[in-house]
Design a protein around this motif. Structure first.
Motif, PDB file in Angstrom:
ATOM      1  N   PHE A  33     -29.580  18.200  21.127  1.00 19.26           N
ATOM      2  CA  PHE A  33     -30.633  17.959  20.141  1.00 19.26           C
ATOM      3  C   PHE A  33     -31.785  17.203  20.786  1.00 19.26           C
ATOM      4  O   PHE A  33     -31.575  16.186  21.445  1.00 19.26           O
ATOM      5  N   LEU A  92     -33.771  25.967   8.941  1.00 21.61           N
ATOM      6  CA  LEU A  92     -33.294  25.893  10.323  1.00 21.61           C
ATOM      7  C   LEU A  92     -31.779  26.041  10.384  1.00 21.61           C
ATOM      8  O   LEU A  92     -31.247  26.810  11.197  1.00 21.61           O
ATOM      9  N   ILE A 138     -29.482  29.040  12.174  1.00 23.67           N
ATOM     10  CA  ILE A 138     -28.464  28.783  13.206  1.00 23.67           C
ATOM     11  C   ILE A 138     -27.114  29.323  12.773  1.00 23.67           C
ATOM     12  O   ILE A 138     -26.407  29.974  13.561  1.00 23.67           O
ATOM     13  N   VAL A 145     -26.278  19.313  12.714  1.00 22.92           N
ATOM     14  CA  VAL A 145     -25.962  20.223  13.831  1.00 22.92           C
ATOM     15  C   VAL A 145     -24.997  19.613  14.847  1.00 22.92           C
ATOM     16  O   VAL A 145     -24.447  20.328  15.683  1.00 22.92           O
ATOM     17  N   VAL A 174     -24.058  21.168  20.898  1.00 29.71           N
ATOM     18  CA  VAL A 174     -25.480  21.217  20.568  1.00 29.71           C
ATOM     19  C   VAL A 174     -26.233  20.124  21.329  1.00 29.71           C
ATOM     20  O   VAL A 174     -25.850  18.958  21.303  1.00 29.71           O
ATOM     21  N   THR A 226     -29.621  24.578  22.143  1.00 30.37           N
ATOM     22  CA  THR A 226     -30.579  23.477  22.087  1.00 30.37           C
ATOM     23  C   THR A 226     -31.400  23.612  20.816  1.00 30.37           C
ATOM     24  O   THR A 226     -31.942  24.682  20.518  1.00 30.37           O
ATOM     25  N   VAL A 227     -31.467  22.520  20.060  1.00 27.41           N
ATOM     26  CA  VAL A 227     -32.219  22.501  18.801  1.00 27.41           C
ATOM     27  C   VAL A 227     -33.318  21.445  18.920  1.00 27.41           C
ATOM     28  O   VAL A 227     -33.048  20.298  19.285  1.00 27.41           O
ATOM     29  N   TYR A 274     -33.501  27.084  19.024  1.00 28.89           N
ATOM     30  CA  TYR A 274     -34.011  27.016  17.662  1.00 28.89           C
ATOM     31  C   TYR A 274     -34.870  25.771  17.555  1.00 28.89           C
ATOM     32  O   TYR A 274     -34.573  24.742  18.165  1.00 28.89           O
ATOM     33  N   GLY A 275     -35.939  25.848  16.749  1.00 28.12           N
ATOM     34  CA  GLY A 275     -36.782  24.663  16.659  1.00 28.12           C
ATOM     35  C   GLY A 275     -37.724  24.676  15.481  1.00 28.12           C
ATOM     36  O   GLY A 275     -37.993  25.714  14.867  1.00 28.12           O
ATOM     37  N   LYS A 333     -37.377  30.635  16.954  1.00 29.04           N
ATOM     38  CA  LYS A 333     -36.121  31.072  17.577  1.00 29.04           C
ATOM     39  C   LYS A 333     -36.468  31.642  18.940  1.00 29.04           C
ATOM     40  O   LYS A 333     -37.157  32.648  19.039  1.00 29.04           O
TER      41      LYS A 333
END
Length: 353
Positions: free
Chosen positions: A263, A344, A348, A287, A261, A295-296, A314-315, A327
């Protein structure tokens, strides 16, 4: 844009390759008493879970050396023996299945001792790391140069290499560490120009977790960004598992470790209308160990937030006590601040099934 890597000789430490086209690996070192097999195995497994590719163990005496095979039986990560002064310890761990030996050929006595180690390592296909340190340079080099410098470190390494090659041993990795970040960078740059051996990067004696991570990120990160270095260790006065996390973060920041991930979150400012720090910290912690190449993003306001969040898989983009859930650029809904993190994570995890 990918970083062009310096091409070096390739060596193999157990199942892990170093140099050539091999990816940059992350190392750390146990702080347990190696003879305490249970404690050492437990720590190695924690390091492995954190992402360590290679683990070093201290071999200060024969009691520690004789524990190597018992440790090897219980772990699946390559092990490096850290040896000083007594060449017989190197011979012992070689017979007990160690994957690599770290020595300074200049401090294990007469040339016949070095020959014995080289012959044994060659017979067992065990590579040797020549560990040069600014704090323990040979007296003749300090007299020649007046103080530790890049040329002195490289000249020290060259002498040790010549000694091993005298006995037909060339399965070598090199490190040349110092507590000075600029000196480390200069020495490794010169080593990269001088030798074709893989380089083990590290800044030594960097201090506690916060200070040490910064110094290591500057020193190691600069070199990696220049294509120099094949394996790294972040040295911290902290839990060694923290070294692994910092090392992986540095390699990922340099774009050299795919997967996992990524971040991202924005800094706070006067426009932020949610508790961004707490939210970002909670999301990051939840995460960071997910086995997903995603990528978050957690963004704090409506100025840059929605755009940045759309670029992530995702954010979240914050508003007045609430936030948008994204998304891949699509807004999925608006939720109260208290529900944002859970929504969130739920998204995910559901997508990953």
């Amino acid at each position: 844009m990918s970083i062009k890597r310096e091409h070096t000789k390739k060596i193999k430490i157990g199942s892990v390759e170093i140099g050539g086209d091999a990816p940059v690996s992350v190392q750390t070192m146990c702080n347990t008493k190696t003879w305490d097999v249970e404690a050492t195995v437990s720590q190695i497994k924690a390091m492995r879970t954190a992402g360590a590719d290679i683990v070093r163990i201290a071999i200060p005496d024969m009691k520690a050396a004789q524990a190597v095979d018992k440790i090897k039986e219980q772990v699946d990560v390559p092990l490096v023996a850290d040896i000083h002064f007594d060449y017989r310890l190197a011979l012992e761990v070689a017979e007990r299945g160690i994957d690599k030996i770290r020595i300074n050929p200049g401090n294990i006595g007469a040339e016949e001792n070095v020959k014995a180690v080289a012959d044994t390592c060659k017979r067992h296909n065990i590579p040797i790391r020549i560990g040069v340190n600014a704090g323990s340079l040979e007296k003749r080099l300090l007299e020649k140069y007046g103080h530790p410098c890049a040329k002195a470190l490289v000249e020290s390494a060259a002498g040790h290499i010549a000694l091993l090659r005298k006995f037909d041993f060339d399965d070598i990795c090199i490190s040349m560490k110092a507590s000075s970040v600029p000196l480390c960078i200069e020495a490794y740059r010169l080593a990269s120009e001088t030798f074709n051996y893989p380089l083990h990067l590290g800044v030594t004696e960097t201090g506690t977790e916060w200070n040490g991570t910064i110094q290591s990120a500057v020193g190691i990160g600069t070199l990696l960004s220049e294509g120099i270095g094949n394996t790294i260790r972040v040295s911290l006065t902290a839990d060694p598992v923290k070294e692994v996390s910092a090392g992986i973060a540095i390699v990922k920041a340099a774009g050299l470790r795919p997967g996992g991930v990524k971040f991202v979150s924005c800094p706070t400012c006067g426009r932020t209308q949610i508790d961004l720090i707490s939210l970002a910290t909670e999301v990051e912690n939840r995460v960071k160990n997910m086995p997903r190449d995603i990528t978050v993003a957690v963004m704090g306001c409506v100025v840059n937030g929605p755009g940045e969040a759309r670029e992530a898989d995702y954010g979240i983009a914050g508003g007045v006590g609430k936030g948008l859930l994204f998304k891949k650029g699509v807004v999925l809904g608006t939720y109260p601040y208290e529900e944002l993190c859970d929504k969130l994570i739920e998204l995910i995890e559901t997508d990953g099934e």
